[in-house]
Design a protein around this motif. Structure first.
Motif, PDB file in Angstrom:
ATOM      1  N   ILE A 222       0.854  -1.194   0.000  1.00  0.00           N
ATOM      2  CA  ILE A 222       0.000   0.000   0.000  1.00  0.00           C
ATOM      3  C   ILE A 222       0.892   1.247   0.000  1.00  0.00           C
ATOM      4  N   PRO A 223       0.857   2.018  -1.105  1.00  0.00           N
ATOM      5  CA  PRO A 223       1.679   3.242  -1.152  1.00  0.00           C
ATOM      6  C   PRO A 223       1.161   4.308  -0.186  1.00  0.00           C
ATOM      7  N   ASP A 224       2.039   5.232   0.189  1.00  0.00           N
ATOM      8  CA  ASP A 224       1.675   6.349   1.086  1.00  0.00           C
ATOM      9  C   ASP A 224       1.064   5.875   2.396  1.00  0.00           C
ATOM     10  N   ALA A 225       1.548   4.754   2.892  1.00  0.00           N
ATOM     11  CA  ALA A 225       1.084   4.244   4.188  1.00  0.00           C
ATOM     12  C   ALA A 225       2.289   3.747   4.963  1.00  0.00           C
ATOM     13  N   GLY A 226       2.239   3.956   6.273  1.00  0.00           N
ATOM     14  CA  GLY A 226       3.279   3.440   7.149  1.00  0.00           C
ATOM     15  C   GLY A 226       2.817   2.153   7.803  1.00  0.00           C
ATOM     16  N   HIS A 227       2.979   2.094   9.130  1.00  0.00           N
ATOM     17  CA  HIS A 227       2.679   0.879   9.887  1.00  0.00           C
ATOM     18  C   HIS A 227       1.172   0.663  10.077  1.00  0.00           C
ATOM     19  N   LEU A 228       0.390   1.730   9.837  1.00  0.00           N
ATOM     20  CA  LEU A 228      -1.053   1.623  10.090  1.00  0.00           C
ATOM     21  C   LEU A 228      -1.842   1.793   8.791  1.00  0.00           C
ATOM     22  N   ALA A 229      -1.526   0.969   7.809  1.00  0.00           N
ATOM     23  CA  ALA A 229      -2.138   1.106   6.477  1.00  0.00           C
ATOM     24  C   ALA A 229      -3.671   1.209   6.519  1.00  0.00           C
ATOM     25  N   PRO A 230      -4.379   0.408   7.332  1.00  0.00           N
ATOM     26  CA  PRO A 230      -5.850   0.518   7.303  1.00  0.00           C
ATOM     27  C   PRO A 230      -6.373   1.875   7.761  1.00  0.00           C
ATOM     28  N   LEU A 231      -5.588   2.575   8.573  1.00  0.00           N
ATOM     29  CA  LEU A 231      -5.997   3.914   9.021  1.00  0.00           C
ATOM     30  C   LEU A 231      -5.499   4.991   8.069  1.00  0.00           C
ATOM     31  N   GLU A 232      -4.290   4.789   7.569  1.00  0.00           N
ATOM     32  CA  GLU A 232      -3.685   5.817   6.730  1.00  0.00           C
ATOM     33  C   GLU A 232      -4.256   5.812   5.305  1.00  0.00           C
ATOM     34  N   GLN A 233      -4.565   4.624   4.821  1.00  0.00           N
ATOM     35  CA  GLN A 233      -5.130   4.502   3.464  1.00  0.00           C
ATOM     36  C   GLN A 233      -6.347   3.568   3.520  1.00  0.00           C
ATOM     37  N   PRO A 234      -7.412   4.007   4.183  1.00  0.00           N
ATOM     38  CA  PRO A 234      -8.558   3.113   4.403  1.00  0.00           C
ATOM     39  C   PRO A 234      -9.268   2.686   3.113  1.00  0.00           C
ATOM     40  N   VAL A 235      -9.326   3.571   2.137  1.00  0.00           N
ATOM     41  CA  VAL A 235     -10.084   3.229   0.927  1.00  0.00           C
ATOM     42  C   VAL A 235      -9.363   2.126   0.158  1.00  0.00           C
ATOM     43  N   VAL A 236      -8.071   2.314  -0.059  1.00  0.00           N
ATOM     44  CA  VAL A 236      -7.285   1.326  -0.807  1.00  0.00           C
ATOM     45  C   VAL A 236      -7.235   0.002  -0.028  1.00  0.00           C
ATOM     46  N   THR A 237      -6.974   0.092   1.278  1.00  0.00           N
ATOM     47  CA  THR A 237      -6.862  -1.135   2.080  1.00  0.00           C
ATOM     48  C   THR A 237      -8.181  -1.889   2.082  1.00  0.00           C
ATOM     49  N   SER A 238      -9.261  -1.162   2.197  1.00  0.00           N
ATOM     50  CA  SER A 238     -10.571  -1.802   2.235  1.00  0.00           C
ATOM     51  C   SER A 238     -10.867  -2.504   0.903  1.00  0.00           C
ATOM     52  N   ARG A 239     -10.477  -1.873  -0.194  1.00  0.00           N
ATOM     53  CA  ARG A 239     -10.688  -2.497  -1.514  1.00  0.00           C
ATOM     54  C   ARG A 239      -9.918  -3.817  -1.604  1.00  0.00           C
ATOM     55  N   VAL A 240      -8.690  -3.784  -1.132  1.00  0.00           N
ATOM     56  CA  VAL A 240      -7.830  -4.979  -1.196  1.00  0.00           C
ATOM     57  C   VAL A 240      -8.411  -6.101  -0.318  1.00  0.00           C
ATOM     58  N   VAL A 241      -8.833  -5.728   0.883  1.00  0.00           N
ATOM     59  CA  VAL A 241      -9.377  -6.729   1.815  1.00  0.00           C
ATOM     60  C   VAL A 241     -10.690  -7.282   1.262  1.00  0.00           C
ATOM     61  N   SER A 242     -11.509  -6.391   0.756  1.00  0.00           N
ATOM     62  CA  SER A 242     -12.816  -6.801   0.228  1.00  0.00           C
ATOM     63  C   SER A 242     -12.641  -7.807  -0.927  1.00  0.00           C
ATOM     64  N   LYS A 243     -11.711  -7.519  -1.821  1.00  0.00           N
ATOM     65  CA  LYS A 243     -11.456  -8.416  -2.968  1.00  0.00           C
ATOM     66  C   LYS A 243     -10.995  -9.780  -2.465  1.00  0.00           C
ATOM     67  N   PHE A 244     -10.119  -9.757  -1.460  1.00  0.00           N
ATOM     68  CA  PHE A 244      -9.618 -11.013  -0.917  1.00  0.00           C
ATOM     69  C   PHE A 244     -10.765 -11.805  -0.264  1.00  0.00           C
ATOM     70  N   LEU A 245     -11.602 -11.122   0.502  1.00  0.00           N
ATOM     71  CA  LEU A 245     -12.705 -11.814   1.182  1.00  0.00           C
ATOM     72  C   LEU A 245     -13.663 -12.433   0.163  1.00  0.00           C
ATOM     73  N   GLU A 246     -13.887 -11.712  -0.930  1.00  0.00           N
ATOM     74  CA  GLU A 246     -14.756 -12.276  -1.979  1.00  0.00           C
ATOM     75  C   GLU A 246     -14.125 -13.541  -2.555  1.00  0.00           C
ATOM     76  N   SER A 247     -12.803 -13.526  -2.703  1.00  0.00           N
ATOM     77  CA  SER A 247     -12.120 -14.669  -3.327  1.00  0.00           C
ATOM     78  C   SER A 247     -12.143 -15.913  -2.436  1.00  0.00           C
ATOM     79  N   VAL A 248     -12.360 -15.728  -1.122  1.00  0.00           N
ATOM     80  CA  VAL A 248     -12.356 -16.894  -0.235  1.00  0.00           C
ATOM     81  C   VAL A 248     -13.769 -17.263   0.238  1.00  0.00           C
TER      82      VAL A 248
END
Ligand code: MLT
Length: 249
Positions: A222-248
């Motif tokens: 996740i670009p432009d994020a440090g140790h707290l990616a879900p807080l720093e880049q919530p939209v991008v992180t959420s998209r990534v997590v959502s796609k993964f959850l759909e795949s499983v």
């Protein structure tokens, strides 16, 4: 707890609390979402503090039991990842998939253990407030202090909610946690590794190596994020997590 469908159990990092997941949890509406506070937020771990990561993993299984959830996708950030590794060791039958966010499999180095002792001393003598100054700059990407004041405010509030005794025990438990690198090749559930490109606490190379060692893992940076990616880049992180959850699903 919110939602319905497949269950995701979110495990927060240190020295934070369950609210670190709010930006992510609010977007994943197709899933049952559980984001508890680990007990160290409000109280000491009690006896066997050195085995604290195991205790926290067992606590989480008690939460699943209480909600009659048989299996969940476990999403742990940093210390939450260390707890997730203990769930893999002790309760693999309760896990459907795994998300390792800004975390590492290695145990603490000798220098890392010394740093834990320094922090323990600091918190014992100066209280929780001393952690804000010490840790905050390392938790977020260097630019975040300028660009994300509301995230900084949220992180400060989470740190201040942690009780000193729980912080000391969490640090002690992390210091004594076992190495999980040899566990990685045995993880046989779908796994997503998320790394903030500007993470100052966990080298990105360590997260890449962790992902490479897990047979079914995929890695997202996740670009432009440090140790707290879900807080720093919530939209991008959420998209990534959502796609993964759909795949499983
Ligand atoms: C965390 O974010 O949970 C901690 O920084 C992890 C650690 O100190 O090893």
């Amino acid at each position: 707890m919110q939602g319905h469908g497949d269950t995701v159990l979110f495990v927060h990092g240190f020295p934070l609390d369950r609210t670190m997941w709010l930006p992510l949890v609010s977007t994943l509406s197709g899933h049952m979402r559980i984001a508890p506070d680990l007990r160290t937020v409000t109280q000491p771990l009690g006896e066997g503090v050195r085995r604290g990561m195991r205790t926290l993993a067992d606590d989480l299984v008690a939460v699943l039991d209480g909600l009659a959830v048989e299996r969940a996708t476990v999403c742990g950030l940093s210390m939450g990842g260390y707890v997730a590794f203990e769930m893999v060791r002790r309760h693999a039958d309760r896990m459907k998939a795994l998300i390792l966010c800004c975390t590492r499999a290695e145990a603490d180095s000798a220098r890392g253990r010394e740093a834990r002792d320094e922090l323990i001393e600091l918190v014992r003598t100066a209280g929780t407030v001393a952690l804000v100054e010490r840790m905050l700059p390392t938790l977020v990407a260097p630019a975040a202090r300028e660009t994300m004041p509301q995230v900084i405010e949220h992180v400060e509030a989470m740190i201040m909610r942690n009780r000193a005794a729980g912080i000391v025990d969490a640090l002690t438990a992390m210091k004594h946690r076992v190495d999980s690198t040899r566990l990685l090749s045995s993880i046989d559930i779908p796994t997503l590794v998320i790394a903030g490109v500007d993470d100052q606490l966990i080298p990105i190379e360590s997260m890449k190596a962790m992902a490479a060692a897990i047979p079914e893992a995929q890695l997202t940076l996740i670009p432009d994020a440090g140790h707290l990616a879900p807080l720093e880049q919530p939209v991008v992180t959420s998209r990534v997590v959502s796609k993964f959850l759909e795949s499983v699903r």
